[in-house]
Design an enzyme around this catalytic site. Structure first.
Site, PDB file in Angstrom:
ATOM      1  N   HIS A  94      53.964 -23.138  83.920  1.00  0.00           N
ATOM      2  CA  HIS A  94      52.556 -23.418  84.262  1.00  0.00           C
ATOM      3  C   HIS A  94      52.295 -24.030  85.639  1.00  0.00           C
ATOM      4  CE1 HIS A  94      51.972 -22.844  79.935  1.00  0.00           C
ATOM      5  NE2 HIS A  94      52.915 -23.745  79.729  1.00  0.00           N
TER       6      HIS A  94
HETATM    7  C1  BDR Z   1      50.570 -28.107  80.830  1.00  0.00           C
HETATM    8  O1  BDR Z   1      50.933 -29.087  79.857  1.00  0.00           O
HETATM    9  C2  BDR Z   1      52.135 -29.702  80.196  1.00  0.00           C
HETATM   10  O2  BDR Z   1      52.980 -29.797  79.095  1.00  0.00           O
HETATM   11  C3  BDR Z   1      52.733 -28.889  81.328  1.00  0.00           C
HETATM   12  O3  BDR Z   1      53.449 -29.720  82.219  1.00  0.00           O
HETATM   13  C4  BDR Z   1      51.547 -28.269  81.995  1.00  0.00           C
HETATM   14  O4  BDR Z   1      50.982 -29.120  82.960  1.00  0.00           O
HETATM   15  C5  BDR Z   1      50.579 -26.748  80.181  1.00  0.00           C
HETATM   16  O5  BDR Z   1      49.677 -26.724  79.135  1.00  0.00           O
END
Ligand code: BDR
Ligand code: CA
Length: 325
Positions: free
Chosen positions: A254
């Site tokens: 992400h």
């Molecule tokens: C987001 O949530 C976190 O667990 C990850 O680092 C990312 O920023 C994805 O949903």
């Protein structure tokens, strides 16, 4: 003289950047990608927030990323230890107890900068040239929200804010409809949305289209340096839970998409839309309401990124990691 004006032009072209983050496996990959890109990014500071794990661990992991990148020139300020209003939640089930799966962690040599992330944001954005600083938000938006509540006029220093968060077409990852960063502090996201600052959202809709594969992990792990080895090991472990949960052939990375968007926006596409966040108690808590078709006839308040070039992303990541120790 020629040399001076040449330097000035280069400096002006760079993105003046603050990265706010809760490392986190994908945050660490994002930080390494950013710190490997000094030609495009002038990283003023990294600010940390509680999110994937507790603040002491997200701050330690940010310092580890800095050490691995050999970028001791970048200060790291710790910020909010908990969300604005809601009970803290963490994501150790995805990121491991230390917030960094697949690799051993240690106490980095260099410590945190003195002071607090929220004060740093207020001071820096207050003094900044008008609309000159870009903020990459890779976790819950608590730090910026606290800064905006304290000093609303700091929007003057912000060029734009790029948020990893939200979900519309893809559905959520922490509830059926909510994405983790928005669910972890929806009230903070509301404060940022209400500030009028220029916002881009990089939601699950796009990050779930940019998935690892055996070949993509191989191209990273096969790099002949520590960074390639580390990111290979981290991602190998990190993607397992999502692959299993969603039945996907690979896992998303992400937060690194936010940095890739800054470096190569042509890899991504989206639409200017109106969005809001649901902060009411109930099954839709933390959901982003993204009005993709303009049904509500409200003015657009974000650029919502919906598509990305997956191979382009992994080629960029690999090429940049190659530059690190
Ligand atoms: C987001 O949530 C976190 O667990 C990850 O680092 C990312 O920023 C994805 O949903
Ligand atoms: Ca994150």
């Amino acid at each position: 003289m020629a040399l001076l004006s040449g330097n000035a032009a280069t400096a002006a072209d760079k993105i003046d950047l603050i990265i706010d983050t809760d490392p986190g496996a994908d945050d660490v990959v994002a930080l390494l990608l950013a710190m490997a890109s000094p030609d495009e990014l002038n990283i003023r500071a990294i600010t940390t927030v509680a999110g994937n794990v507790r603040l002491d661990k997200t701050s330690r992991n940010a310092r580890l990323a800095r050490e691995w990148a050999g970028r001791t020139d970048i200060p790291i300020y710790a910020g909010a230890p908990r969300p604005l209003l809601r009970t803290p939640i963490y994501a150790a089930n995805i990121h491991g107890a230390e917030g960094l799966p697949g690799v051993p962690v240690h106490e980095p040599t260099l410590g945190l900068a003195e002071g607090n992330a929220v004060n740093y944001l207020v001071d820096t954005l207050r003094k900044a040239k008008p609309h000159s600083i870009t903020l990459a938000m890779l976790g819950p938006q608590t730090n910026l929200a606290l800064a905006l509540i304290q000093a609303p006029e700091i929007t003057q220093g912000l060029k734009e804010v790029i948020v990893m968060g939200g979900a519309h077409f893809n559905g959520g990852n922490i509830t059926p409809v909510a994405e983790f960063n928005l669910f972890a502090d929806p009230e903070a996201a509301e404060v940022v949305l209400g500030s009028g600052v220029k916002l881009t959202y990089v939601p699950l809709d796009v990050t779930h289209k940019i998935l690892t594969s055996e070949a993509r992990l191989q191209q990273i792990a096969g790099l002949d340096n520590r960074a390639g080895q580390l990111v290979g090991d981290i991602l190998n472990e990190y993607v397992k839970a999502d692959m299993l949960h969603y039945g996907l052939p690979g896992g998303p990375v992400h937060d690194a998409s936010v940095i890739a968007y800054l470096l190569q926006p042509e890899l991504f596409s989206g639409r200017e839309i109106h969005m809001s966040v649901d902060s009411r108690e109930g099954p839709t808590f933390g959901q982003t309401i993204a009005d993709w078709y303009g049904t509500l006839k409200q003015p657009a308040n974000v650029l919502w990124i919906e598509n990305g070039d997956a191979q382009g992303f992994f080629d960029l990541l690999t090429e940049r990691l190659k530059r690190l120790p």
